[in-house]
Design a protein around this motif. Sequence first.
Motif, PDB file in Angstrom:
ATOM      1  N   LEU A  21      -8.425 -51.433  -0.139  1.00 22.74           N
ATOM      2  CA  LEU A  21      -7.790 -52.060  -1.307  1.00 22.74           C
ATOM      3  C   LEU A  21      -8.779 -52.173  -2.470  1.00 22.74           C
ATOM      4  CD1 LEU A  21      -5.831 -54.867   0.576  1.00 22.74           C
ATOM      5  CD2 LEU A  21      -4.913 -52.711  -0.322  1.00 22.74           C
ATOM      6  N   ILE A  22      -9.887 -52.849  -2.233  1.00 20.84           N
ATOM      7  CA  ILE A  22     -10.985 -52.926  -3.209  1.00 20.84           C
ATOM      8  C   ILE A  22     -12.261 -52.655  -2.411  1.00 20.84           C
ATOM      9  CG2 ILE A  22     -12.107 -54.307  -5.001  1.00 20.84           C
ATOM     10  CD1 ILE A  22      -9.656 -56.015  -5.207  1.00 20.84           C
ATOM     11  N   PRO A  23     -12.567 -51.383  -2.143  1.00 21.83           N
ATOM     12  CA  PRO A  23     -13.638 -51.024  -1.209  1.00 21.83           C
ATOM     13  C   PRO A  23     -14.997 -51.657  -1.499  1.00 21.83           C
ATOM     14  CG  PRO A  23     -12.336 -49.100  -1.771  1.00 21.83           C
ATOM     15  CD  PRO A  23     -11.866 -50.203  -2.661  1.00 21.83           C
ATOM     16  N   SER A  24     -15.309 -51.883  -2.773  1.00 25.11           N
ATOM     17  CA  SER A  24     -16.644 -52.379  -3.114  1.00 25.11           C
ATOM     18  C   SER A  24     -16.898 -53.800  -2.616  1.00 25.11           C
ATOM     19  CB  SER A  24     -16.855 -52.323  -4.631  1.00 25.11           C
ATOM     20  OG  SER A  24     -15.916 -53.157  -5.293  1.00 25.11           O
TER      21      SER A  24
ATOM     22  N   GLU B 161     -14.775 -55.251   0.031  1.00 22.59           N
ATOM     23  CA  GLU B 161     -14.067 -55.486   1.284  1.00 22.59           C
ATOM     24  C   GLU B 161     -15.015 -55.497   2.486  1.00 22.59           C
ATOM     25  OE1 GLU B 161     -10.854 -53.100   3.999  1.00 22.59           O
ATOM     26  OE2 GLU B 161     -10.573 -53.035   1.824  1.00 22.59           O
ATOM     27  N   ASN B 162     -14.820 -56.477   3.341  1.00 25.22           N
ATOM     28  CA  ASN B 162     -15.538 -56.545   4.615  1.00 25.22           C
ATOM     29  C   ASN B 162     -14.530 -56.200   5.710  1.00 25.22           C
ATOM     30  OD1 ASN B 162     -16.867 -57.361   7.027  1.00 25.22           O
ATOM     31  ND2 ASN B 162     -18.123 -58.788   5.862  1.00 25.22           N
ATOM     32  N   SER B 163     -14.737 -55.083   6.369  1.00 27.56           N
ATOM     33  CA  SER B 163     -13.746 -54.604   7.340  1.00 27.56           C
ATOM     34  C   SER B 163     -13.807 -55.317   8.674  1.00 27.56           C
ATOM     35  CB  SER B 163     -13.908 -53.093   7.555  1.00 27.56           C
ATOM     36  OG  SER B 163     -15.224 -52.797   7.980  1.00 27.56           O
ATOM     37  N   GLY B 164     -14.695 -56.288   8.811  1.00 33.62           N
ATOM     38  CA  GLY B 164     -14.738 -57.057  10.039  1.00 33.62           C
ATOM     39  C   GLY B 164     -15.403 -56.316  11.182  1.00 33.62           C
TER      40      GLY B 164
ATOM     41  N   LYS C 210     -18.531 -55.448 -22.311  1.00 36.61           N
ATOM     42  CA  LYS C 210     -17.129 -55.092 -22.087  1.00 36.61           C
ATOM     43  C   LYS C 210     -16.971 -54.082 -20.959  1.00 36.61           C
ATOM     44  CE  LYS C 210     -15.877 -56.224 -26.829  1.00 36.61           C
ATOM     45  NZ  LYS C 210     -15.242 -55.810 -28.089  1.00 36.61           N
ATOM     46  N   LYS C 211     -17.794 -54.269 -19.946  1.00 37.68           N
ATOM     47  CA  LYS C 211     -17.736 -53.428 -18.756  1.00 37.68           C
ATOM     48  C   LYS C 211     -17.339 -54.297 -17.563  1.00 37.68           C
ATOM     49  CE  LYS C 211     -20.477 -50.265 -15.915  1.00 37.68           C
ATOM     50  NZ  LYS C 211     -21.808 -49.635 -15.715  1.00 37.68           N
ATOM     51  N   GLY C 212     -16.381 -53.804 -16.764  1.00 38.25           N
ATOM     52  CA  GLY C 212     -15.913 -54.558 -15.617  1.00 38.25           C
ATOM     53  C   GLY C 212     -17.002 -54.750 -14.585  1.00 38.25           C
ATOM     54  N   ILE C 213     -17.152 -55.983 -14.098  1.00 39.68           N
ATOM     55  CA  ILE C 213     -18.241 -56.273 -13.150  1.00 39.68           C
ATOM     56  C   ILE C 213     -17.739 -56.865 -11.846  1.00 39.68           C
ATOM     57  CG2 ILE C 213     -20.044 -56.539 -14.888  1.00 39.68           C
ATOM     58  CD1 ILE C 213     -19.600 -59.568 -14.731  1.00 39.68           C
ATOM     59  N   SER C 214     -16.446 -57.138 -11.722  1.00 41.77           N
ATOM     60  CA  SER C 214     -15.932 -57.673 -10.459  1.00 41.77           C
ATOM     61  C   SER C 214     -14.432 -57.424 -10.386  1.00 41.77           C
ATOM     62  CB  SER C 214     -16.228 -59.173 -10.338  1.00 41.77           C
ATOM     63  OG  SER C 214     -15.554 -59.906 -11.353  1.00 41.77           O
ATOM     64  N   GLY C 215     -13.886 -57.587  -9.171  1.00 41.71           N
ATOM     65  CA  GLY C 215     -12.453 -57.465  -8.979  1.00 41.71           C
ATOM     66  C   GLY C 215     -11.877 -56.123  -9.408  1.00 41.71           C
ATOM     67  N   ILE C 216     -10.625 -56.160  -9.836  1.00 39.38           N
ATOM     68  CA  ILE C 216      -9.948 -54.952 -10.316  1.00 39.38           C
ATOM     69  C   ILE C 216     -10.666 -54.382 -11.539  1.00 39.38           C
ATOM     70  CG2 ILE C 216      -7.784 -54.031 -11.258  1.00 39.38           C
ATOM     71  CD1 ILE C 216      -7.579 -54.726  -8.333  1.00 39.38           C
ATOM     72  N   GLU C 217     -11.170 -55.256 -12.411  1.00 37.66           N
ATOM     73  CA  GLU C 217     -11.882 -54.815 -13.611  1.00 37.66           C
ATOM     74  C   GLU C 217     -13.092 -53.954 -13.241  1.00 37.66           C
ATOM     75  OE1 GLU C 217     -10.790 -55.088 -16.598  1.00 37.66           O
ATOM     76  OE2 GLU C 217     -10.357 -57.157 -17.219  1.00 37.66           O
ATOM     77  N   GLY C 218     -13.813 -54.353 -12.205  1.00 36.24           N
ATOM     78  CA  GLY C 218     -14.996 -53.610 -11.814  1.00 36.24           C
ATOM     79  C   GLY C 218     -14.671 -52.391 -10.973  1.00 36.24           C
ATOM     80  N   GLU C 219     -13.736 -52.528 -10.036  1.00 32.03           N
ATOM     81  CA  GLU C 219     -13.405 -51.431  -9.119  1.00 32.03           C
ATOM     82  C   GLU C 219     -12.810 -50.232  -9.844  1.00 32.03           C
ATOM     83  OE1 GLU C 219     -13.498 -49.751  -5.396  1.00 32.03           O
ATOM     84  OE2 GLU C 219     -14.164 -51.785  -5.901  1.00 32.03           O
ATOM     85  N   PHE C 220     -12.009 -50.510 -10.872  1.00 28.15           N
ATOM     86  CA  PHE C 220     -11.328 -49.429 -11.597  1.00 28.15           C
ATOM     87  C   PHE C 220     -11.834 -49.311 -13.036  1.00 28.15           C
ATOM     88  CE2 PHE C 220      -8.567 -50.864  -8.193  1.00 28.15           C
ATOM     89  CZ  PHE C 220      -8.217 -49.670  -7.578  1.00 28.15           C
ATOM     90  N   GLU C 221     -13.130 -49.556 -13.214  1.00 28.54           N
ATOM     91  CA  GLU C 221     -13.756 -49.502 -14.537  1.00 28.54           C
ATOM     92  C   GLU C 221     -13.527 -48.163 -15.224  1.00 28.54           C
ATOM     93  OE1 GLU C 221     -16.173 -49.887 -17.938  1.00 28.54           O
ATOM     94  OE2 GLU C 221     -15.194 -51.365 -16.669  1.00 28.54           O
TER      95      GLU C 221
ATOM     96  N   ASP D  76     -14.616 -61.941   3.293  1.00 27.06           N
ATOM     97  CA  ASP D  76     -15.156 -62.785   4.360  1.00 27.06           C
ATOM     98  C   ASP D  76     -14.625 -62.356   5.726  1.00 27.06           C
ATOM     99  OD1 ASP D  76     -16.226 -64.120   2.248  1.00 27.06           O
ATOM    100  OD2 ASP D  76     -15.248 -66.036   2.635  1.00 27.06           O
ATOM    101  N   LYS D  77     -15.530 -62.099   6.643  1.00 25.93           N
ATOM    102  CA  LYS D  77     -15.099 -61.856   8.026  1.00 25.93           C
ATOM    103  C   LYS D  77     -15.183 -63.171   8.796  1.00 25.93           C
ATOM    104  CE  LYS D  77     -19.531 -60.294   9.971  1.00 25.93           C
ATOM    105  NZ  LYS D  77     -20.218 -59.196  10.687  1.00 25.93           N
ATOM    106  N   LEU D  78     -14.220 -63.382   9.699  1.00 27.12           N
ATOM    107  CA  LEU D  78     -14.110 -64.671  10.356  1.00 27.12           C
ATOM    108  C   LEU D  78     -13.412 -64.539  11.706  1.00 27.12           C
ATOM    109  CD1 LEU D  78     -10.890 -65.108   9.538  1.00 27.12           C
ATOM    110  CD2 LEU D  78     -11.926 -65.825   7.390  1.00 27.12           C
ATOM    111  N   ASP D  79     -13.527 -65.599  12.512  1.00 33.43           N
ATOM    112  CA  ASP D  79     -12.785 -65.703  13.764  1.00 33.43           C
ATOM    113  C   ASP D  79     -11.409 -66.291  13.435  1.00 33.43           C
ATOM    114  OD1 ASP D  79     -14.937 -64.989  15.727  1.00 33.43           O
ATOM    115  OD2 ASP D  79     -15.897 -66.744  14.815  1.00 33.43           O
ATOM    116  N   PRO D  80     -10.315 -65.580  13.750  1.00 31.85           N
ATOM    117  CA  PRO D  80      -8.983 -66.057  13.349  1.00 31.85           C
ATOM    118  C   PRO D  80      -8.379 -67.104  14.258  1.00 31.85           C
ATOM    119  CG  PRO D  80      -8.809 -63.936  14.418  1.00 31.85           C
ATOM    120  CD  PRO D  80     -10.273 -64.240  14.343  1.00 31.85           C
TER     121      PRO D  80
END
Length: 624
Positions: free
Chosen positions: A432-435, A437-440, A227-238, A343-347
């Motif tokens: 937003l969700i630093p864990s 996020e890929n800042s490109g 019952k521990k958050g491991i991804s997304g909002i659940e994990g970031e703000f555990e 995901d970082k990408l060419d736009p």
Amino acid sequence: MKRLKKGLFQKSQNYSRRQLVIQIIFASLVVVFFFRIINIYQIDAGGISIQKKASKQAELTSSVQARRGDILDRHGDVLASNLILKKINLDSTQIQTAFIPKLAQALMMPEKKLRKIIKKKLSKHAGRKNLIIKQNLRLTNPILEKIKALKKIRLKICKIKRKKKQINFLDTVLIFTKLKADKPTDSRVEACKREQIKGVRLQTDTRRYYPKSAALAPLIGRINHNKKGISGIEGEFESILAGQNSLTHLGFNSDSQGAYFNPIVHKALKHGQDIQLTIDTNVQFHAYAAIKKAVEKHEANSGSAIILKPNGEILAMVNYPADDPNNKALYNPKHYRNRVLSDKLDPGSTVKPFTMLLALEKKKITAKDDELIDVTKRIGHLKPDKKYKYMTVKKILQKSHNLGTVNVAERLTKEDLYDTWSKLGFGRPLGLIPSIENSGLLRYYSDWSKADKRSLSFGYGPMQTNLAQLARAYLVFANDGAIPSLKLINGIATNKQKTQVFSKQTTHRIAELLDAVVSLKGSGYRARIKGYSVAGKTGTAEMVINGRYNKNGAKRTFFTGFVPVKKPKYIMAVRLDYPKKCYAYYKPYSKISCKGSNSAAIVFKEAMENILNSDQSVKLLAKK
């Protein structure tokens, strides 16, 4: 006569001897008991006295589990919550055999199966007292009522007991003093009495429940078996959601007045806090439905989208494929990947409007209908297509013309391009969700070659971004040339200052030209929505595979747009990864090469049309 006296004397003497023996025995017992009473306080029991051991056994550490906080949308609708459930725990060592048939009926399972499970549990040396026979039972489950009814039933239970024969007091004393051997004898007797079932416990349990199923799974995330958050909002703000379990120590206090136990709180109980997102579940639903449909129809590897308010609040963040987090048996880590942020990408061509904005801001172009750009001469590796000789800025955007865009970019300096792209937020973290996020990437302009500068103007080269950064850059069209920070969590302080990137007049002019892109003559014609003014830009970019741009058709397609054109209320960015089946507009069964115009633009249209139909305020704006 002498014999008679002698006999009496012997009897009296024997009697006196027996009395003496008994007196000695009693005296010995008194000494033994007295010794035990004195010594009982001094007996060593595992290194401590019995007094201390008893005191220690009277100590107790208790803990109360904190309730995990809920995750809510902007309107307070629940996105993740704790579902109160029941489980049935059996102590296989206590359950009476006579109750097994009725217990099987209450559990709604075959009796033979239940007996087999209990027998298997009994054969194990450890953990025999905990057998979770049913779990995740809703409070309305009929099994719960059947178990409650079963617990009220009494059945005749007979047991064979060993009954030890009683011995008299003298024999007891002699055995105790070891003057006589202890040879216990017993008999077996049957004892019957009416009993209730034993070893059946109804226990409360909780399970994390996600009402919106897969539609929000990559954003909300999930919790593990602990019952521990491991991804997304659940994990970031555990730490915020989980709270803190209480820890209380109860110990014997001989000095207390009337209080037998003295509670010491080591950790206070703190229930988890709720977290409210800026997400609108109605907007999220329409965006998810459109992305899912497009991925399946075009046989794309994946798809994602983000929808923003003009003030930077995120209304939807969509990724597909995605798993239902309520189904614990179904778990694929790839389906919990938040591609919008990670995901970082060419736009691709979606950045061409910024090239035109900067050129207009620097007065390198006028962007008027009588201004013509020469596209007959080769620039770098870009050759003329012999279809156009002179093009207006409107036509360059409308047809997504690379050579025309580069012609304009040649009038700009590297420093100005870098400074503008940096102000737009490319290559900078969003927080937003630093864990995840890929800042490109945005390389410093001193490292650029001429080819880098040219390719940057149409979405390649020294810059890579994520979809959220791309959507944020388009906020300049909704904020008179300024750009605010993005916001995902309500109640968390964010930078409210906007970064002014372009002037109001410049932004409005290019927005008018982007309106022409979403017309029958523009590349974004399939993003048109009847009754509304829509502006935006298509994009198609080759995917990087094994470190190289793929030339065999592996592409990403994009559409980034806003509606209405004047005073936009919604800004949406769409991405599809490697769509393989696309169809012509006028010939729905005729396959054509996949581009942003015939894949990502359709997602924008289908999602936004449903969103606008349920938003009366935008209809009023569109009529003005």
